[in-house]
Design a protein around this motif. Sequence first.
Motif, PDB file in Angstrom:
ATOM      1  N   TRP A 152       0.846  -1.196   0.000  1.00  0.00           N
ATOM      2  CA  TRP A 152       0.000   0.000   0.000  1.00  0.00           C
ATOM      3  C   TRP A 152       0.891   1.259   0.000  1.00  0.00           C
ATOM      4  O   TRP A 152       0.664   2.194  -0.760  1.00  0.00           O
ATOM      5  N   ILE A 153       1.941   1.244   0.837  1.00  0.00           N
ATOM      6  CA  ILE A 153       2.841   2.412   0.898  1.00  0.00           C
ATOM      7  C   ILE A 153       3.573   2.572  -0.429  1.00  0.00           C
ATOM      8  O   ILE A 153       3.622   3.660  -1.008  1.00  0.00           O
ATOM      9  N   SER A 154       4.127   1.473  -0.937  1.00  0.00           N
ATOM     10  CA  SER A 154       4.945   1.593  -2.151  1.00  0.00           C
ATOM     11  C   SER A 154       4.110   1.941  -3.377  1.00  0.00           C
ATOM     12  O   SER A 154       4.631   2.430  -4.368  1.00  0.00           O
ATOM     13  N   SER A 155       2.791   1.722  -3.309  1.00  0.00           N
ATOM     14  CA  SER A 155       1.973   2.084  -4.467  1.00  0.00           C
ATOM     15  C   SER A 155       1.404   3.501  -4.360  1.00  0.00           C
ATOM     16  O   SER A 155       0.735   3.966  -5.281  1.00  0.00           O
ATOM     17  N   ASN A 156       1.699   4.201  -3.238  1.00  0.00           N
ATOM     18  CA  ASN A 156       1.315   5.609  -3.140  1.00  0.00           C
ATOM     19  C   ASN A 156       2.153   6.404  -4.146  1.00  0.00           C
ATOM     20  O   ASN A 156       3.372   6.260  -4.196  1.00  0.00           O
ATOM     21  N   LYS A 157       1.485   7.240  -4.942  1.00  0.00           N
ATOM     22  CA  LYS A 157       2.172   7.898  -6.061  1.00  0.00           C
ATOM     23  C   LYS A 157       3.347   8.777  -5.603  1.00  0.00           C
ATOM     24  O   LYS A 157       4.426   8.748  -6.207  1.00  0.00           O
ATOM     25  N   LEU A 158       3.145   9.527  -4.515  1.00  0.00           N
ATOM     26  CA  LEU A 158       4.215  10.425  -4.054  1.00  0.00           C
ATOM     27  C   LEU A 158       5.402   9.611  -3.538  1.00  0.00           C
ATOM     28  O   LEU A 158       6.570   9.896  -3.861  1.00  0.00           O
ATOM     29  N   PHE A 159       5.102   8.560  -2.766  1.00  0.00           N
ATOM     30  CA  PHE A 159       6.169   7.697  -2.247  1.00  0.00           C
ATOM     31  C   PHE A 159       6.924   7.050  -3.408  1.00  0.00           C
ATOM     32  O   PHE A 159       8.151   7.033  -3.448  1.00  0.00           O
ATOM     33  N   PHE A 160       6.159   6.546  -4.384  1.00  0.00           N
ATOM     34  CA  PHE A 160       6.742   5.900  -5.568  1.00  0.00           C
ATOM     35  C   PHE A 160       7.708   6.857  -6.265  1.00  0.00           C
ATOM     36  O   PHE A 160       8.839   6.502  -6.586  1.00  0.00           O
ATOM     37  N   LYS A 161       7.243   8.090  -6.485  1.00  0.00           N
ATOM     38  CA  LYS A 161       8.050   9.059  -7.255  1.00  0.00           C
ATOM     39  C   LYS A 161       9.336   9.428  -6.519  1.00  0.00           C
ATOM     40  O   LYS A 161      10.400   9.514  -7.120  1.00  0.00           O
ATOM     41  N   LEU A 162       9.228   9.650  -5.190  1.00  0.00           N
ATOM     42  CA  LEU A 162      10.389  10.165  -4.453  1.00  0.00           C
ATOM     43  C   LEU A 162      11.325   9.065  -3.953  1.00  0.00           C
ATOM     44  O   LEU A 162      12.546   9.215  -4.012  1.00  0.00           O
ATOM     45  N   PHE A 163      10.742   7.981  -3.420  1.00  0.00           N
ATOM     46  CA  PHE A 163      11.583   6.973  -2.752  1.00  0.00           C
ATOM     47  C   PHE A 163      11.409   5.551  -3.286  1.00  0.00           C
ATOM     48  O   PHE A 163      12.197   4.676  -2.958  1.00  0.00           O
ATOM     49  N   GLY A 164      10.360   5.317  -4.061  1.00  0.00           N
ATOM     50  CA  GLY A 164       9.988   3.954  -4.420  1.00  0.00           C
ATOM     51  C   GLY A 164      10.605   3.432  -5.708  1.00  0.00           C
ATOM     52  O   GLY A 164      11.752   3.766  -6.041  1.00  0.00           O
ATOM     53  N   ASP A 165       9.795   2.669  -6.440  1.00  0.00           N
ATOM     54  CA  ASP A 165      10.295   1.913  -7.593  1.00  0.00           C
ATOM     55  C   ASP A 165      10.345   2.739  -8.886  1.00  0.00           C
ATOM     56  O   ASP A 165      10.448   2.181  -9.979  1.00  0.00           O
ATOM     57  N   ASN A 166      10.299   4.051  -8.758  1.00  0.00           N
ATOM     58  CA  ASN A 166      10.328   4.937  -9.921  1.00  0.00           C
ATOM     59  C   ASN A 166      11.730   4.968 -10.539  1.00  0.00           C
ATOM     60  O   ASN A 166      12.617   5.677 -10.081  1.00  0.00           O
ATOM     61  N   ASP A 167      11.901   4.178 -11.631  1.00  0.00           N
ATOM     62  CA  ASP A 167      13.230   4.068 -12.262  1.00  0.00           C
ATOM     63  C   ASP A 167      13.518   5.205 -13.242  1.00  0.00           C
ATOM     64  O   ASP A 167      14.585   5.268 -13.845  1.00  0.00           O
ATOM     65  N   GLY A 168      12.519   6.094 -13.428  1.00  0.00           N
ATOM     66  CA  GLY A 168      12.733   7.231 -14.333  1.00  0.00           C
ATOM     67  C   GLY A 168      12.569   6.848 -15.799  1.00  0.00           C
ATOM     68  O   GLY A 168      12.738   7.686 -16.684  1.00  0.00           O
ATOM     69  N   ILE A 169      12.232   5.573 -16.050  1.00  0.00           N
ATOM     70  CA  ILE A 169      12.095   5.094 -17.437  1.00  0.00           C
ATOM     71  C   ILE A 169      10.630   4.733 -17.704  1.00  0.00           C
ATOM     72  O   ILE A 169      10.072   5.063 -18.735  1.00  0.00           O
ATOM     73  N   ASN A 170      10.056   4.056 -16.731  1.00  0.00           N
ATOM     74  CA  ASN A 170       8.690   3.547 -16.901  1.00  0.00           C
ATOM     75  C   ASN A 170       7.692   4.359 -16.081  1.00  0.00           C
ATOM     76  O   ASN A 170       8.055   4.948 -15.072  1.00  0.00           O
ATOM     77  N   ARG A 171       6.432   4.363 -16.537  1.00  0.00           N
ATOM     78  CA  ARG A 171       5.431   5.235 -15.931  1.00  0.00           C
ATOM     79  C   ARG A 171       4.712   4.568 -14.754  1.00  0.00           C
ATOM     80  O   ARG A 171       4.437   3.372 -14.778  1.00  0.00           O
ATOM     81  N   TYR A 172       4.414   5.407 -13.739  1.00  0.00           N
ATOM     82  CA  TYR A 172       3.706   4.957 -12.538  1.00  0.00           C
ATOM     83  C   TYR A 172       2.429   4.195 -12.900  1.00  0.00           C
ATOM     84  O   TYR A 172       2.208   3.080 -12.439  1.00  0.00           O
ATOM     85  N   GLU A 173       1.585   4.807 -13.744  1.00  0.00           N
ATOM     86  CA  GLU A 173       0.270   4.217 -14.052  1.00  0.00           C
ATOM     87  C   GLU A 173       0.442   2.824 -14.664  1.00  0.00           C
ATOM     88  O   GLU A 173      -0.319   1.911 -14.361  1.00  0.00           O
ATOM     89  N   GLU A 174       1.432   2.683 -15.528  1.00  0.00           N
ATOM     90  CA  GLU A 174       1.636   1.378 -16.162  1.00  0.00           C
ATOM     91  C   GLU A 174       2.202   0.368 -15.164  1.00  0.00           C
ATOM     92  O   GLU A 174       1.749  -0.774 -15.097  1.00  0.00           O
TER      93      GLU A 174
END
Length: 196
Positions: free
Chosen positions: A138-160
Amino acid sequence: MNSLLYQNPLLYERLLSVLHGKSWKKRYELMAKLVGKNKKVLDLGCGSCVLVKYLDQSCEYIGIEANTKFVRYAQEKNLNIIHGDIFEVDFPKADIVVISDILHHIIPKQEQLIKKALESASVLIICEPKHGKGICNWISSNKLFFKLFGDNDGINRYEEMMAWEYSESALREFLSQFGKMETHRAGNSIIARLVI
Ligand SMILES: C[S@@+](CC[C@H](N)C(=O)[O-])C[C@H]1O[C@@H](n2cnc3c(N)ncnc32)[C@H](O)[C@@H]1O
């Protein structure tokens, strides 16, 4: 812009090893065991090339990774790494292709990647963390958490990436359409060896 996790390869390795606990080492040991000796290994989306530490020294290793900082880190260690996007780079022929912790990043192109990998090698090793439903998920799928600290690799999109919903059985079913498959477990991760 990628998250803090993907800005520093050392931080990435430390944090993930804490999050996965003992199963972090176990999953690379298991993949290395499935690879065996004297094999040419192509590691897609190789990150900081954690796998290479566990492979038998007789293996030849090639990684492909898009994150510049991770690529530089691997190059400083004289590892064989190609800087590029796995959907754009032509794959060299290999004995085994490893796809570790990647499929849930590249939704909806998971099928495209498996097919492309199978043109390079007849054996694939795929490692995926199990899709969970608890508080951590639940925490890791929060958009803000994802963007700043989570699985956001900068290549692929959150929604996908959030569309990744494969349960263990659904992942097995998806992979088994490509060939003969055996699966193993390392803590929270499923490791499949697929042979055509
Ligand atoms: C969760 S990490 C896994 C890294 C490594 N395979 C491991 O097991 O530690 C996902 C990696 O895939 C890379 N990646 C995602 N999409 C990619 C693409 N289209 N081309 C190349 N690398 C990609 C990211 O930069 C990131 O390093």
